[in-house]
Scaffold this active site. Structure first.
Site, PDB file in Angstrom:
ATOM      1  CB  SER A  21      -0.926   0.028   1.219  1.00 37.54           C
ATOM      2  OG  SER A  21      -1.696   1.218   1.219  1.00 37.54           O
ATOM      3  CE  LYS A  72     -12.027  -1.517  -0.205  1.00 37.31           C
ATOM      4  NZ  LYS A  72     -12.049  -1.010  -1.590  1.00 37.31           N
ATOM      5  CG  ASN A  74     -13.646   3.621   0.708  1.00 36.17           C
ATOM      6  OD1 ASN A  74     -14.608   4.303   1.068  1.00 36.17           O
ATOM      7  ND2 ASN A  74     -12.711   4.090  -0.110  1.00 36.17           N
ATOM      8  CG  ASP A  79     -13.455   2.139  -2.885  1.00 25.22           C
ATOM      9  OD1 ASP A  79     -12.427   2.848  -2.880  1.00 25.22           O
ATOM     10  OD2 ASP A  79     -13.562   1.089  -2.224  1.00 25.22           O
ATOM     11  CB  ALA A 137     -17.742 -11.472  -6.208  1.00 28.76           C
ATOM     12  CE1 TYR A 145      -0.906   1.980  -4.892  1.00 33.60           C
ATOM     13  CE2 TYR A 145      -3.187   1.286  -4.644  1.00 33.60           C
ATOM     14  CZ  TYR A 145      -1.963   1.580  -4.087  1.00 33.60           C
ATOM     15  OH  TYR A 145      -1.787   1.464  -2.729  1.00 33.60           O
TER      16      TYR A 145
END
Length: 275
Positions: free
Chosen positions: A15, A66, A87, A102, A129, A220
């Site tokens: 992250s 989440k 989130n 999000d 999912a 990302y």
């Protein structure tokens, strides 16, 4: 007094949220810290109680928490309830409120690639999912897109389609998604397949991909996944996850502080720290 923000998830070694957020706070002149809390699913309850006791002002939530986080919050807002995923958690008058940035963050990154910036009538394939898929589907539904959802575990895709049964949505097996790939206008990967450090994998074969299809990957790190690299070689327009990542983070900061951070600064720092 220093504001305390953070991120919970598992694993978190990849992250870039801490460096992105702290760069934003510095740019804003805000006295704040942002810490990553690597919490396994079985530790979630105890970790949340500890964070409450420490007086955390707010935190982000990522894979795999989440959905599970909802059980530990005092309330969730309308968007988070519609998605069934959170989130962003905001401390409001001693109550922890779940939100989801999000969906809006993703759509802000996708729409500039779309003709007329509208997805009405577009055929979209969503792979995955989990909580991220829920946010993307919610955003697509607002745009009145036609949605197919596919997942390695077919039953999870069917559960997601049932959750969003008020939309134009169907669940299809992954092999069917691959064989009908040429019918979609947009392909979106919401899974972690292809994420650093296991960057060689792809969530779906692109043999039947048409050149006009936009291929989007929420990952990302790396900057271009194997999925995006192949799509780019085929001549498709591609969208990595940096835009969504920066946008959702900026929206979280707005919820926590009431101030708009510099998104260009945030994106620049993320790019600098990518492997």
């Amino acid at each position: 007094m220093t504001c305390q923000f953070g991120l919970i998830g598992h694993p978190l070694g990849h992250s870039k949220s801490p460096v992105m957020h702290e760069a934003a706070y510095k740019d804003m002149g805000l006295d704040a810290v942002y810490r990553a809390y690597d919490i396994s699913p079985k530790e979630l309850g105890n970790a949340i109680r500890t964070m409450k006791a420490q007086g955390i002002d707010g935190f982000n939530v990522t894979i795999p928490h989440k959905v599970a986080i909802i059980d530990y919050l005092d309330e969730i807002d309308e968007d988070a309830e519609a998605m069934g995923a959170v989130n962003t958690v905001v401390c409001q008058n001693g109550r922890w409120v779940g939100k989801n940035t999000d969906a809006d963050g993703y759509m802000e990154s996708l729409l500039p690639l779309v003709s007329d910036q509208s997805l009405k009538g577009s055929s979209v394939l969503v792979i995955g999912a989990g909580g991220a898929a829920r946010a993307v589907i919610h955003a697509l539904g607002k745009q009145r897109a036609t949605i197919s959802v596919s997942n390695r575990t077919a039953e999870k895709a069917r559960e997601l389609a049932r959750l969003f049964s008020h939309l134009t949505i169907e669940a299809i097996p992954l092999n069917e998604a691959e064989s009908t790939l040429g019918t979609y206008d947009i392909l979106i990967n919401t899974t972690s397949v292809g994420m650093y450090p296991d960057t060689s994998k792809q969530p779906i074969a692109l043999d039947r991909l048409k050149q006009a299809t936009i291929v989007s990957d929420l990952i990302y790190n790396p900057y271009e996944t194997a999925l995006l690299q192949e799509a780019k070689q085929r001549g498709n327009r591609i969208l990595n996850g940096i835009g969504m990542f920066v946008n959702q983070g900026a929206l979280s900061i707005e919820h926590w502080t009431g101030r708009k951070p510099n998104r260009k600064c945030m994106e620049r720092v993320v790019r600098m720290h990518l492997t």
